[in-house]
Design a protein around this motif. Structure first.
Motif, mmCIF file in Angstrom:
data_model
loop_
_atom_site.group_PDB
_atom_site.id
_atom_site.type_symbol
_atom_site.label_atom_id
_atom_site.label_comp_id
_atom_site.label_asym_id
_atom_site.label_seq_id
_atom_site.Cartn_x
_atom_site.Cartn_y
_atom_site.Cartn_z
ATOM 1 N N THR A 100 7.502 2.945 11.227
ATOM 2 C CA THR A 100 7.784 1.813 10.337
ATOM 3 C C THR A 100 7.213 0.516 10.889
ATOM 4 N N GLN A 160 3.587 0.351 10.511
ATOM 5 C CA GLN A 160 3.195 0.599 9.119
ATOM 6 C C GLN A 160 2.139 1.706 9.033
ATOM 7 N N LYS A 174 0.484 4.833 7.761
ATOM 8 C CA LYS A 174 0.440 5.538 6.468
ATOM 9 C C LYS A 174 -0.949 6.136 6.253
ATOM 10 N N LYS A 175 -1.005 7.040 5.343
ATOM 11 C CA LYS A 175 -2.272 7.727 5.054
ATOM 12 C C LYS A 175 -3.337 6.720 4.652
ATOM 13 N N LYS A 208 -4.813 4.587 6.773
ATOM 14 C CA LYS A 208 -4.906 3.447 7.687
ATOM 15 C C LYS A 208 -5.823 3.775 8.859
#
Length: 264
Positions: A35, A38, A40-41, A43
């Motif tokens: 988190t 951040q 995520k797919k 990046k």
């Protein structure tokens, strides 16, 4: 720069995620790290990103290991540090993990010390000096120890000492009174009671022993002494017997009276 192509939840650890870079498994991270960065797919991650993520995730592993260790009971900072060292975390990671644990209010050495004193007070017959030493060995600072020991009220300390005296008498009924008194004092000293409390706890103690039982104890010790020194004669034999029995805690009056009796 590599790109995150897939993120999956680990089967056995639902708060950890597997990160795939360019279709290949690369590393796993804690949910909190996922988190914060951040992740995520799609990046892109630089070498600096990967270093920072690895460092923060290692800290998170240390924090999680400590929290699991703390879940059984309260611990001092030193105990947690020792635990993390056994788990082979580096000193730098340990330092950061401890900082976070304080921030999350998982650690408080003063609260730990107070709780420890209360537990020992309610479940053991330990005196203040032993409790003080145990807290010191757990890394608690002197000022905190002194504050925590204020929980030990004098009447409770005396009650604990008296309970230990009674226990010692019960466990050593087969011994002469002198030896029982010696064992009492030794037990109280080992348990960390002050000389003043020891004096109060032992003041007026009366050890009532059945005369027949006491004579039987004396007789059994005499048999051992006789077996050991029966090769001697006269004065030398008598002195060795008396010395042996005296060391066992019998008074000279008891010994001489007994020896006169068995000579009849």
């Amino acid at each position: 720069m590599p790109i995150i192509t897939k993120i999956t939840v680990q089967k056995n650890l639902s708060d950890r995620y597997n990160i795939y870079l360019d279709e290949k498994y690369a590393f796993s991270v804690d949910e909190e790290v996922l988190t914060r960065f951040q992740l995520k797919k799609g990046k892109e991650l630089s070498e600096l990103d990967l270093t920072e993520i690895g460092y923060e995730d290692e800290i998170r592993k240390g924090v999680n290991s400590a929290i699991q260790y703390l879940s059984y009971r309260m611990r001092s900072e030193k105990e947690v540090v020792d635990h993390l060292r056994k788990k082979e975390f580096t000193e730098e990671i340990i330092k950061e993990a401890i900082h976070k644990l304080y921030k999350l209010q998982y650690l408080n050495d003063l609260e730990f010390a107070i709780a420890y004193v209360r537990t020992q007070m309610n479940t053991t017959n330990k005196g203040p000096e032993v409790i003080k030493l145990e807290l010191k060995n757990k890394g608690i600072h002197k000022e905190m120890i002194e504050t925590a020991l204020l929980e030990l009220k004098e009447d409770h300390v005396l009650s604990s000492a008296i309970a230990l005296v009674e226990k010692t008498i019960k466990q050593n009924k087969s011994l002469p009174e002198k030896i029982i008194l010696q064992k009492m004092e030794q037990a109280l000293l080992r348990k960390g009671f002050s000389r003043e409390i020891i004096h109060q706890a032992m003041d007026g103690i009366k050890i009532e022993q059945d005369e027949e039982v006491e004579r039987e104890i004396l007789y059994n010790h005499w048999l051992k002494a006789h077996k050991k020194y029966q090769h001697l004669n006269g004065y030398e034999y008598e002195q060795k017997i008396k010395q042996f029995l005296y060391r066992k805690g019998f008074s000279l009056d008891q010994i001489e009276g007994f020896l006169r009796e068995i000579e009849l």
